[in-house]
Design an enzyme around this catalytic site. Structure first.
Site: not given
Ligand code: NAP
Length: 453
Positions: A228, A262
């Site tokens: 991720e 993110c």
């Protein structure tokens, strides 16, 4: 990097920690392997009961745990408490749904009976970032342990107290020794740990550089990984949008966690018909944000998590201006103790470093689109592919945006968020694999085909 607690609001290093010795790492790996042998045989009901207890402890301790986050990485107090509450929700979700997601699936074939079964793999290493120090860990730990795996956490070196507090939660909830452990180690130890035969798989949330490095080490050992990584999410505003709402959400989406998320919106793409008004209102809103002490509830933007992050943002803004972007507001570090940067809007930013790189701070890059096709092309003009948001009320535009934007998720008329019920993850340089939902719990299992003639 030293394993230490440095308060980003003051710049003071408050506590340093000795990294685990090689002998201690060996003990933890051996403990994990032993724990797996019995943990994998426990029932879903037993695992669920323990995970629910972790959820209850999170709720009980949310203020103290939230304070740890504020202390170690500067998260606003309210957001930190909210993050702990979200972890409790995540625990509840997997306590209630793991068995359903992993139930054997009969398949009609020429066999007397054939089915898919989902079985745990073993000890999984989780390398985690500081920006959501609890939530990132729980979205790995809750599904992985419910599936019958055991976990070893290598947290970011800047959040050791959070890392130890998470281990304590599992201990206090009555988990057998070795099911969830924290390793206090720096990044340089990761490769050797991944190579250890007792680690069967690994997950990393962090920058694409760290992801590449872990992916290579695990790939050389043929071990499964979930990565991720970073993102440079687009936020598209089209003429039919409710502009008040779009501006409000644009600011919230860029400024969450002082811009260090993110899935924060990082590149703003406004249709030329409304671009002038959007830029003006967005800039006014960003410039008016209250910056300050993250433990004060009036503060809207706290410090960046470290001097390193602050220096990097400062450089990216300067390089972007050299490349032709214009500062509409902000653009500078703030002259006070701690690691503060002004909320910044860069217009005409297409192609500048703020556009092509991930900017992990309160800096928005804005560009104008001629039409819907151009907006989609700009949205896809990035090495990353994590999330995307768009504001429009036009059904045809919604169809094209959800279909043509290249990203792990597309949110229309809302900001990108993680939700335990929905899969989360990216494509391109944002990594691979999925967390959360059924997809997340199925990442670290052996999908076994059973055929009985
Ligand atoms: P980072 O520097 O990549 O660190 C993340 C973790 O990886 C830390 O535990 C770090 O350890 C470790 N690490 C660093 N270099 C490594 C290497 N070469 N090999 C193995 N491990 C290594 O990232 P960060 O600055 O903490 O976090 C910000 C990044 O995370 C951003 O790019 C952000 O977009 C991304 N992120 C992605 C998601 C997502 O779900 N996609 C969520 C949150 C954040 P040390 O601390 O010891 O260096």
């Amino acid at each position: 990097m030293a394993i230490a607690t440095t308060n980003p609001a003051t710049g003071e290093t408050l506590k340093t920690f000795s990294p685990d010795s090689d002998a201690l790492i060996e003990q933890k790996l051996a403990k994990a392997a032993r724990a797996f042998e019995s943990w994998r045989k426990t029932s879903f009901a037993e695992r669920a009961q323990r995970l629910s207890r972790v959820g209850a402890l999170l709720e009980e301790r949310k203020d103290a745990l939230g304070r740890l986050m504020t202390l170690e990485m500067g998260k606003l107090r309210k957001a930190a408490v909210g993050e702990i509450e979200k972890c409790a929700v995540g625990c509840r979700y997997y306590a209630e749904n793991a068995e359903r997601h992993l139930a054997p699936e009969p398949v009609q074939t020429d066999a007397r009976r054939s089915e898919k079964r989902f079985q745990p793999l073993g000890a999984v290493l989780a390398v985690m970032p500081w920006n959501f120090p609890f939530w990132q860990v729980f979205r790995f730990a809750a599904p992985a342990t419910m599936a019958g795996n055991v976990g070893l956490l290598k947290h970011a070196s800047s959040v050791p107290q959070c890392a130890l507090a998470i281990e304590e939660l599992f201990r206090d909830a009555g988990y057998p020794e070795g099911v969830f452990q924290t390793l206090l180690v720096g990044a340089e130890k990761v490769q050797k740990i991944v190579e250890d035969r007792r680690i069967v798989a690994a997950t990393l949330t962090g920058s694409d550089g760290a992801g590449r490095s872990l992916g290579q080490a695990a790939g050389a050992q043929l071990k499964k990984t979930v990565l991720e990584l970073g993102g440079s999410d687009p936020f598209v505003v089209l003429p039919s949008a409710d502009l008040d709402e779009a501006v409000k959400v644009a600011i919230a989406a860029r400024i969450q966690n002082a811009g260090q998320s993110c899935i924060a919106a990082k590149r703003f793409i406004a249709h030329q018909q409304i671009a002038g008004e959007f830029e003006e209102r967005f800039t006014a809103g960003m410039a008016a944000l209250r910056i300050g002490d993250p433990s004060d509830d009036a503060t809207e933007v706290g410090p960046l998590s470290s001097k390193q992050v602050l220096d990097e943002i400062d450089k990216q803004v300067r390089r972007s201006v050299e490349a032709g972007a214009k500062v509409a507001c902000g653009g500078k570090r703030i002259d006070r103790p701690g690691f503060f940067f002004q909320p910044t809007v860069l217009v005409n930013a297409e192609g500048s470093p703020a556009w092509t790189e991930e900017v992990f701070g309160p800096v928005a890059a804005v560009a104008r689109a001629r039409d819907l096709g151009h907006a989609i092309a700009l949205a896809n003009d990035t090495p990353f592919g994590l999330g995307a948001a768009a504001f429009t009320t036009d059904a045809r535009e919604i169809e094209r945006l959800t279909d043509e934007i290249q990203a792990g998720s597309v949110f229309i008329n809302g900001m990108v968020k993680s939700d335990p019920r929905l899969p989360f993850g990216g494509i391109k340089a944002s990594g691979y694999g999925r967390e959360l939902s059924a997809e997340g719990i199925r990442e670290f299992v052996n999908t076994k085909t059973v055929w009985i003639g």
